[in-house]
Scaffold this active site. Sequence first.
Site, PDB file in Angstrom:
ATOM      1  N   ASP A   9       0.715  -1.296   0.033  1.00  0.00           N
ATOM      2  CA  ASP A   9      -0.052  -0.061   0.010  1.00  0.00           C
ATOM      3  C   ASP A   9       0.797   1.337   0.085  1.00  0.00           C
ATOM      4  O   ASP A   9       1.710   1.461   0.974  1.00  0.00           O
ATOM      5  CB  ASP A   9      -0.998  -0.028   1.218  1.00  0.00           C
ATOM      6  CG  ASP A   9      -1.866   1.225   1.203  1.00  0.00           C
ATOM      7  OD1 ASP A   9      -2.936   1.012   0.793  1.00  0.00           O
ATOM      8  OD2 ASP A   9      -1.281   2.278   1.911  1.00  0.00           O
ATOM      9  N   TYR A  61       3.068   9.862  -0.813  1.00  0.00           N
ATOM     10  CA  TYR A  61       4.312   9.457   0.093  1.00  0.00           C
ATOM     11  C   TYR A  61       5.682   9.508  -0.481  1.00  0.00           C
ATOM     12  O   TYR A  61       6.591   9.371   0.049  1.00  0.00           O
ATOM     13  CB  TYR A  61       4.270   7.783   0.471  1.00  0.00           C
ATOM     14  CG  TYR A  61       2.881   7.449   1.134  1.00  0.00           C
ATOM     15  CD1 TYR A  61       2.003   8.250   1.834  1.00  0.00           C
ATOM     16  CD2 TYR A  61       2.575   6.130   1.143  1.00  0.00           C
ATOM     17  CE1 TYR A  61       0.942   7.857   2.469  1.00  0.00           C
ATOM     18  CE2 TYR A  61       1.309   5.556   1.693  1.00  0.00           C
ATOM     19  CZ  TYR A  61       0.634   6.600   2.414  1.00  0.00           C
ATOM     20  OH  TYR A  61      -0.474   6.119   2.994  1.00  0.00           O
ATOM     21  N   LYS A  77      -2.788   6.011  -4.045  1.00  0.00           N
ATOM     22  CA  LYS A  77      -3.748   6.808  -3.643  1.00  0.00           C
ATOM     23  C   LYS A  77      -3.562   8.307  -4.579  1.00  0.00           C
ATOM     24  O   LYS A  77      -2.554   8.756  -4.516  1.00  0.00           O
ATOM     25  CB  LYS A  77      -3.784   7.057  -2.239  1.00  0.00           C
ATOM     26  CG  LYS A  77      -3.986   5.878  -1.476  1.00  0.00           C
ATOM     27  CD  LYS A  77      -3.949   5.992  -0.133  1.00  0.00           C
ATOM     28  CE  LYS A  77      -3.371   4.834   0.903  1.00  0.00           C
ATOM     29  NZ  LYS A  77      -2.079   4.554   0.757  1.00  0.00           N
ATOM     30  N   HIS A  88      -7.579   9.736  -1.544  1.00  0.00           N
ATOM     31  CA  HIS A  88      -6.450   9.803  -0.283  1.00  0.00           C
ATOM     32  C   HIS A  88      -7.275  10.599   0.861  1.00  0.00           C
ATOM     33  O   HIS A  88      -7.428  10.106   2.038  1.00  0.00           O
ATOM     34  CB  HIS A  88      -5.250  10.492  -0.473  1.00  0.00           C
ATOM     35  CG  HIS A  88      -4.195   9.838   0.577  1.00  0.00           C
ATOM     36  ND1 HIS A  88      -2.893   9.766   0.102  1.00  0.00           N
ATOM     37  CD2 HIS A  88      -4.355   9.553   1.726  1.00  0.00           C
ATOM     38  CE1 HIS A  88      -2.261   9.569   1.121  1.00  0.00           C
ATOM     39  NE2 HIS A  88      -3.060   8.985   2.145  1.00  0.00           N
TER      40      HIS A  88
END
Length: 283
Positions: free
Chosen positions: A45, A50, A75, A108
């Site tokens: 994930d 990120y 996301k 997200h």
Amino acid sequence: MTVPTIKLNDGTSIPQYGLGVWQVPQDETEQVVSQALEVGYRHIDTAQMYQNEAGVGAALKSAGLAREDVYVTTKLNNSQHDPADAKASLERSLELLGLDRVDLFLIHWPLPTRYDGTYAKTWEALVGLREEGLTTSVGVSNFQPDHLDKIVAETGVAPAVNQIEVHPYFANEAARAATLAHGAKVESWSPLGQGGGELTDPVVAEIASAHGKSPAQVLLRWQIDRGDIVFPKSVRRERLEENLAIFDFELSADQVTALAALDKGESGRSGPNPDTFDWIPSY
């Protein structure tokens, strides 16, 4: 050891357990994900926010596993909510990941105070990306009950999952109930908490001692038994192995009740509140 799979409302299946890479630095991500794949993880994930999708992609490539054997989620960045931007952002993610599709693509954050509250239009765009074949399934993250009601009412399409903060100090029951009511599955982020004391709680410690397990293993098992999909983060191989070793014991009914009693309600939330969170990072 076999990780259970869960059937989603679109007819596909998802491994119930995996690895999250939130806050894993880009230059460490390839090594961490490679170790996880070696240990036996088959569900990764990540997220555009990120900024480590390239590391995930490099690990997937070097692992040499068949595409269908690894489940990959990413996301939508908060800066890409405009329906016209969503497709290009997913295409960029696919390039970084080295894939022609992801298994699951999520909004997200709903960002109800941004974009004139048009997250239902963003959701409609993701449904279109699924129809184009760029992602197998689509879902949301951090959606409150009214957010879920809105996107389903305006599009007629329920998400496959809602990824929300869940741990014993913040069971997030209202969001869980709303998610399940729409036929979606709950994915738990921060399943071990964020240093708020969950792993040192005396109740958790006592249950861990009774089973000869670590507090982290107890918390993960509790959420697996509830039917949530979990993916804790770790950058150490020994912890990756430990976190995966949760399918050889069961919690008693009394232990489940004791863990549920740790819920502090809203005061136990460690992350942002989705109703007010409006951070838009660069992308």
